[in-house]
Motif scaffolding. Structure first.
Motif, PDB file in Angstrom:
ATOM      1  N   ALA A  27       0.783  -1.182  -0.081  1.00  0.00           N
ATOM      2  CA  ALA A  27      -0.300  -0.062  -0.089  1.00  0.00           C
ATOM      3  C   ALA A  27       0.691   1.339  -0.230  1.00  0.00           C
ATOM      4  O   ALA A  27       0.263   2.397  -1.134  1.00  0.00           O
ATOM      5  N   GLN A  28       2.107   1.441   1.042  1.00  0.00           N
ATOM      6  CA  GLN A  28       2.786   2.520   1.215  1.00  0.00           C
ATOM      7  C   GLN A  28       3.732   2.631  -0.752  1.00  0.00           C
ATOM      8  O   GLN A  28       3.946   3.844  -1.243  1.00  0.00           O
ATOM      9  N   TRP A  29       3.506   1.272  -1.465  1.00  0.00           N
ATOM     10  CA  TRP A  29       4.718   1.579  -2.881  1.00  0.00           C
ATOM     11  C   TRP A  29       3.859   1.857  -3.557  1.00  0.00           C
ATOM     12  O   TRP A  29       4.754   3.076  -4.374  1.00  0.00           O
ATOM     13  N   LYS A  30       2.695   1.827  -3.775  1.00  0.00           N
ATOM     14  CA  LYS A  30       1.925   2.630  -4.967  1.00  0.00           C
ATOM     15  C   LYS A  30       2.037   4.076  -4.690  1.00  0.00           C
ATOM     16  O   LYS A  30       2.543   5.199  -5.698  1.00  0.00           O
ATOM     17  N   PRO A  31       1.605   4.992  -3.930  1.00  0.00           N
ATOM     18  CA  PRO A  31       2.077   6.672  -3.571  1.00  0.00           C
ATOM     19  C   PRO A  31       3.611   6.977  -3.678  1.00  0.00           C
ATOM     20  O   PRO A  31       3.768   8.047  -4.377  1.00  0.00           O
ATOM     21  N   GLU A  32       4.544   6.259  -3.524  1.00  0.00           N
ATOM     22  CA  GLU A  32       5.078   6.867  -3.195  1.00  0.00           C
ATOM     23  C   GLU A  32       5.969   6.606  -5.265  1.00  0.00           C
ATOM     24  O   GLU A  32       6.354   7.224  -5.405  1.00  0.00           O
ATOM     25  N   ARG A  33       5.625   5.894  -5.933  1.00  0.00           N
ATOM     26  CA  ARG A  33       6.006   5.841  -7.354  1.00  0.00           C
ATOM     27  C   ARG A  33       5.081   6.380  -8.081  1.00  0.00           C
ATOM     28  O   ARG A  33       6.053   7.353  -8.952  1.00  0.00           O
ATOM     29  N   GLU A  34       3.613   7.156  -7.741  1.00  0.00           N
ATOM     30  CA  GLU A  34       2.984   8.111  -8.309  1.00  0.00           C
ATOM     31  C   GLU A  34       4.026   9.362  -7.642  1.00  0.00           C
ATOM     32  O   GLU A  34       4.158  10.799  -8.487  1.00  0.00           O
TER      33      GLU A  34
END
Length: 56
Positions: A27-34
């Motif tokens: 869940a943390q990975w996607k916002p960091e990627r965005e």
């Protein structure tokens, strides 16, 4: 003629099975990627035309 037997063990599945992400990490990975994308995209648009000309 004798044929050499293969001693290779075939492993199927994940490349690194010892590395398992938790749901929180996923869940943390996607916002960091965005956020990274939002930071890099304007830079890319600035150099895009010169890159297209030189790196077709």
């Amino acid at each position: 003629m004798t044929e050499a037997k293969s001693n290779r063990i075939v492993c199927r599945g994940r490349i690194f099975p010892q590395i398992q992400w938790t749901q929180q990490q996923k869940a943390q990975w996607k916002p960091e990627r965005e956020a990274f994308k939002e930071c890099c995209q304007p830079i890319f648009y600035q150099v895009q035309q010169s890159l297209i000309k030189t790196h077709i």
